[in-house]
Design a protein around this motif. Structure first.
Motif, PDB file in Angstrom:
ATOM      1  N   LYS A 119      33.909   8.104  90.342  1.00  0.00           N
ATOM      2  CA  LYS A 119      33.619   9.518  90.105  1.00  0.00           C
ATOM      3  C   LYS A 119      34.176  10.009  88.772  1.00  0.00           C
ATOM      4  CE  LYS A 119      33.450  10.756  95.026  1.00  0.00           C
ATOM      5  NZ  LYS A 119      34.063  11.564  96.095  1.00  0.00           N
ATOM      6  N   VAL A 120      35.295   9.439  88.332  1.00  0.00           N
ATOM      7  CA  VAL A 120      35.949   9.961  87.121  1.00  0.00           C
ATOM      8  C   VAL A 120      35.881   8.994  85.949  1.00  0.00           C
ATOM      9  CG1 VAL A 120      37.537  11.308  88.521  1.00  0.00           C
ATOM     10  CG2 VAL A 120      38.211   9.026  87.789  1.00  0.00           C
ATOM     11  N   ARG A 121      35.165   7.912  86.114  1.00  0.00           N
ATOM     12  CA  ARG A 121      35.149   6.883  85.066  1.00  0.00           C
ATOM     13  C   ARG A 121      34.737   7.436  83.714  1.00  0.00           C
ATOM     14  NH1 ARG A 121      32.003   1.065  85.433  1.00  0.00           N
ATOM     15  NH2 ARG A 121      32.634   0.276  83.386  1.00  0.00           N
ATOM     16  N   GLY A 122      33.719   8.274  83.697  1.00  0.00           N
ATOM     17  CA  GLY A 122      33.221   8.796  82.428  1.00  0.00           C
ATOM     18  C   GLY A 122      34.192   9.710  81.718  1.00  0.00           C
ATOM     19  N   SER A 123      35.145  10.268  82.445  1.00  0.00           N
ATOM     20  CA  SER A 123      36.078  11.214  81.828  1.00  0.00           C
ATOM     21  C   SER A 123      37.409  10.575  81.459  1.00  0.00           C
ATOM     22  CB  SER A 123      36.339  12.385  82.792  1.00  0.00           C
ATOM     23  OG  SER A 123      36.912  11.909  84.007  1.00  0.00           O
ATOM     24  N   LEU A 124      37.594   9.284  81.764  1.00  0.00           N
ATOM     25  CA  LEU A 124      38.851   8.623  81.442  1.00  0.00           C
ATOM     26  C   LEU A 124      38.946   8.298  79.954  1.00  0.00           C
ATOM     27  CD1 LEU A 124      39.205   6.132  84.440  1.00  0.00           C
ATOM     28  CD2 LEU A 124      40.464   8.241  84.077  1.00  0.00           C
ATOM     29  N   PRO A 125      40.125   8.404  79.358  1.00  0.00           N
ATOM     30  CA  PRO A 125      40.283   8.071  77.946  1.00  0.00           C
ATOM     31  C   PRO A 125      40.231   6.567  77.730  1.00  0.00           C
ATOM     32  CG  PRO A 125      42.409   8.586  78.915  1.00  0.00           C
ATOM     33  CD  PRO A 125      41.384   8.885  79.969  1.00  0.00           C
ATOM     34  N   ALA A 126      40.048   6.171  76.483  1.00  0.00           N
ATOM     35  CA  ALA A 126      39.964   4.744  76.161  1.00  0.00           C
ATOM     36  C   ALA A 126      41.243   4.006  76.520  1.00  0.00           C
ATOM     37  CB  ALA A 126      39.656   4.571  74.667  1.00  0.00           C
ATOM     38  N   GLU A 127      42.375   4.695  76.448  1.00  0.00           N
ATOM     39  CA  GLU A 127      43.652   4.049  76.743  1.00  0.00           C
ATOM     40  C   GLU A 127      43.809   3.709  78.209  1.00  0.00           C
ATOM     41  OE1 GLU A 127      46.334   8.075  76.975  1.00  0.00           O
ATOM     42  OE2 GLU A 127      45.297   7.501  75.150  1.00  0.00           O
ATOM     43  N   ALA A 128      42.896   4.196  79.061  1.00  0.00           N
ATOM     44  CA  ALA A 128      42.968   3.877  80.483  1.00  0.00           C
ATOM     45  C   ALA A 128      42.460   2.483  80.785  1.00  0.00           C
ATOM     46  CB  ALA A 128      42.165   4.901  81.295  1.00  0.00           C
ATOM     47  N   PHE A 129      41.846   1.828  79.808  1.00  0.00           N
ATOM     48  CA  PHE A 129      41.220   0.533  80.039  1.00  0.00           C
ATOM     49  C   PHE A 129      41.902  -0.550  79.217  1.00  0.00           C
ATOM     50  CE2 PHE A 129      38.062   3.784  80.837  1.00  0.00           C
ATOM     51  CZ  PHE A 129      37.558   3.407  82.078  1.00  0.00           C
ATOM     52  N   VAL A 130      41.933  -1.753  79.806  1.00  0.00           N
ATOM     53  CA  VAL A 130      42.491  -2.899  79.107  1.00  0.00           C
ATOM     54  C   VAL A 130      41.455  -3.405  78.114  1.00  0.00           C
ATOM     55  CG1 VAL A 130      43.372  -5.243  79.344  1.00  0.00           C
ATOM     56  CG2 VAL A 130      43.877  -3.541  81.096  1.00  0.00           C
TER      57      VAL A 130
END
Length: 657
Positions: A642-653
């Motif tokens: 549900k929130v994937r599109g709103s997460l910042p780039a730093e949330a991902f490896v």
């Protein structure tokens, strides 16, 4: 360690190995648990699962399959919030107690029909024994009170609480025939009404587990699941959405069948997942969380092609003794795979029926690696002596040659920082006194976040890369740490394996396994002439990962310096008992604030690693996501979507360049 081509052959031991002959291979079956396809999954050509009872209404498929999204969500929500009421024994017959009459048919043509009584005595003993063998801690000793033969029927009378256990045996195989067990005079009255789809689903899954559970062998046979008539009737494997949720839901039902994890571990020591067309462990990975102390595991006749397809269970089953991987393409694709697998499981005795370690070798390994140095911290968990060797080399290098140490353990992604804690308690027995400017040589680069509030200043005090770290540690005063062997009382070393450590090669976006090593101790600060001038205490936390010139690299290094505080805080009352291997007792991990009751640290780590792998999130974001949904894995995946599109780039490896 013995290679496969030279190892002496030994007869397979343990239930998971000895029962393989009884499991007919589904060599061209169509089950793909992880990736089912409409019209294919659940239509394998195996001979079917072990015979067992049929749940009333099992042939009536639910809307969209029994594990559609809403029902699956309800299962785990109810399971995590309440005890498993529907899994309790349902009472049959009068609430006031009278005997219940049951009719058993289909037994008269069994292999036992040649007995003097036609096999009746054997049948009754078998019925009582099988009905008493149940999952969970509430095992009843079922007793048939009265019995008589009427033609081809055996009429038995039992207590109301025993009737349901016997009725669940309807369809079980005995002495070459399938017996039918039904109640005389109508359906069984139930005082525990199943009122929701979720409860019905849990009851069905409980029935599947019990039919496939061998109480005496402590063996759970989950092979050929696509051939299970109960699961086929519910269309479990028709769609990917239902198939992917099936195994986690079944593991949750298994967990709720026991009051304590220790009871579950004692009841199930062997599992077979043979003949399930598994291409990886994505669909069944929760087995390692539910049964972390499994001793025997059969993964034969699946579709594992690469060793990477088994990485989810790398070093997960610490007590694993027997593992079967025969019949997988991995055998042809990687002739040396067994060397890695043996390294994953320190207690593994047999691989594919071949002895790879003796009991003596395992005992010796435990003495030399699991209990390192003279220090016997109960929280020290090593693998191949990696943590022990690192601690020995690192502190010797820090005292003698920091430039060489930096090039040996740090790379361009390594981070180092230190902080001075001037408020820490001092040793009450110390004769040293505070002196003006005693921290002057440290404060310029100290990264004490309670005192350094500005972001640029904080960033400037974190050193990244080999040269930057080398320069930073070279500026610190010279030190001399106590000898690890002769002055063990002055050290406290803890180590544990952690998932999600960044992979410098980028091959594993979700991270790899590493070590978290925490060291508490002291050192003498030396003056320019090499003489001791001050005694300090320190705490140091290292995160290690694979890579670097040493095969192990430092991902993160955080040092805290404080005035000498003594060793009373971590020295045991009985040091000799603490350091003597024969007297060490297992110590339960303390409860961690923020984790639900009953969820261990190891289980939490595995859940975080699984979520990181599926979503690509970093360790901190994955943990936060699980915190928000009460550590419900499927709930976390749904929340992420549900929130994937709103997460910042730093949330991902991000893969390392």
């Amino acid at each position: 360690m013995v290679a496969r081509h030279t190892a002496p052959r030994a007869a397979p031991r343990g239930p998971a190995a000895t029962r393989r002959a009884a499991i007919k291979a589904d060599r061209d079956g169509d089950l793909t648990m992880g990736l089912p396809v409409k019209g294919r999954a659940g239509v394998g050509k195996g001979t079917g699962p072990p015979t067992g009872p049929r749940i009333d209404g099992a042939n009536k498929p639910g809307r969209g399959g029994i594990l559609d999204t809403l029902v699956q969500r309800a299962i785990l929500r109810q399971a995590s919030g309440t005890r498993d009421v529907a899994m309790r024994e349902e009472r049959a017959g009068s609430a006031r107690g009278g005997l219940v009459e049951l009719r058993v048919t289909g037994w008269n043509k069994s292999k036992a029909s040649g007995d003097a009584d036609g096999g009746v005595s054997s049948l009754i003993r078998w019925l009582e024994k099988k009905a008493s063998s149940r999952l969970g801690s509430r095992v009843r000793n079922v007793k048939i009170k009265k019995s008589q033969v009427e033609g081809t029927d055996l009429i038995v009378k039992v207590a109301p609480d025993d009737a349901v256990g016997l009725l669940r045996m309807n369809g079980f195989g005995w002495a070459g025939v399938n017996v039918t067990v039904e109640r005389l005079g109508g359906p069984v009255e139930s005082f525990s009404v199943v009122s929701s789809d979720a409860e019905k689903t849990k009851a069905m899954l409980r029935g599947v587990l019990e039919r496939r559970y061998d109480h005496e062998a402590k063996f759970l046979n989950l092979s050929e699941l696509a051939q299970d008539e109960e699961l086929k009737s519910q269309h479990i494997f028709d769609l990917k959405s239902t198939a992917s949720k099936f195994f986690p839901a079944m593991m949750r039902v298994l967990e709720l069948s026991f009051d304590k994890p220790e009871e579950r571990d004692a009841a199930v020591t062997s599992v077979s997942l043979a003949n399930n067309d598994l291409v990886d462990l994505a669909a069944v990975t929760t087995l390692s969380q539910t049964l972390p102390k499994l001793q025997n595991l059969d993964l034969s006749n699946n579709k594992f092609e690469k060793l990477e397809h088994l990485h989810n269970w790398r070093r997960r089953f610490v007590n694993l003794q027997h593992l079967i991987l025969t019949g997988n393409p991995l055998e042809q694709n990687d002739s040396n795979y067994h060397k890695d697998v043996i390294g994953w499981y320190p207690n593994l005795r047999q691989l594919n029926g071949i002895q790879v370690r003796t009991d003596e070798e395992i005992a010796k390994k435990a003495r030399t690696t699991d209990l390192p140095f003279p220090i016997r911290s109960p929280l020290f968990k090593d693998e191949g002596g990696i943590a022990e060797q690192f601690v020995r080399i690192y502190f010797a290098g820090f005292d003698n040659d920091r430039v060489a140490l930096a090039s040996h353990y740090y790379d361009e992604q390594s981070e180092f920082s230190y902080a001075v804690n001037t408020q820490a308690p001092r040793d009450p027995n110390s004769t040293q006194r505070s002196e003006p400017g005693e921290w002057e040589s440290y404060l310029k680069s100290s990264r004490n976040l309670k005192k350094i509030q500005q972001l640029p200043a904080r960033q400037a005090r974190k050193y990244r890369g080999t040269q930057a770290v080398a320069d930073a540690i070279a500026m610190l005063p010279l030190t001399r740490h106590p000898d690890l062997a002769s002055e063990a009382r002055k050290w406290m070393v803890e180590a544990k394996m952690v998932p999600g450590v960044p992979d410098p090669t980028g091959a594993s976006p979700g991270g790899v396994d590493g070590f978290l090593i925490t060291v508490h101790g002291e050192f003498e600060e030396l003056n320019l002439s090499g003489q001791p001038s001050k005694k300090r205490s320190f705490d140091r936390s290292f995160v290690l990962g694979p890579g670097g010139v040493a095969g192990v690299r430092i991902v993160s290094d955080m040092l805290t310096l404080r005035s000498y505080g003594g060793t009373q805080a971590f020295e045991p009352e009985n040091f000799d008992a603490w350091t003597e291997p024969s007297t060490i007792l297992p110590v339960a991990e303390p409860a961690v604030p923020g984790l639900p009751a009953g969820l261990s640290i190891a289980e939490a780590e595995q859940t975080v690693a699984q979520l990181m792998q599926q979503t690509g999130m970093t360790l901190s974001y994955a943990k936060d996501c699980l915190d928000q949904v009460g550590w419900n894995y499927l709930g976390a995946v749904e929340a992420f979507g549900k929130v994937r599109g709103s997460l910042p780039a730093e949330a991902f490896v991000l893969p390392t360049a």
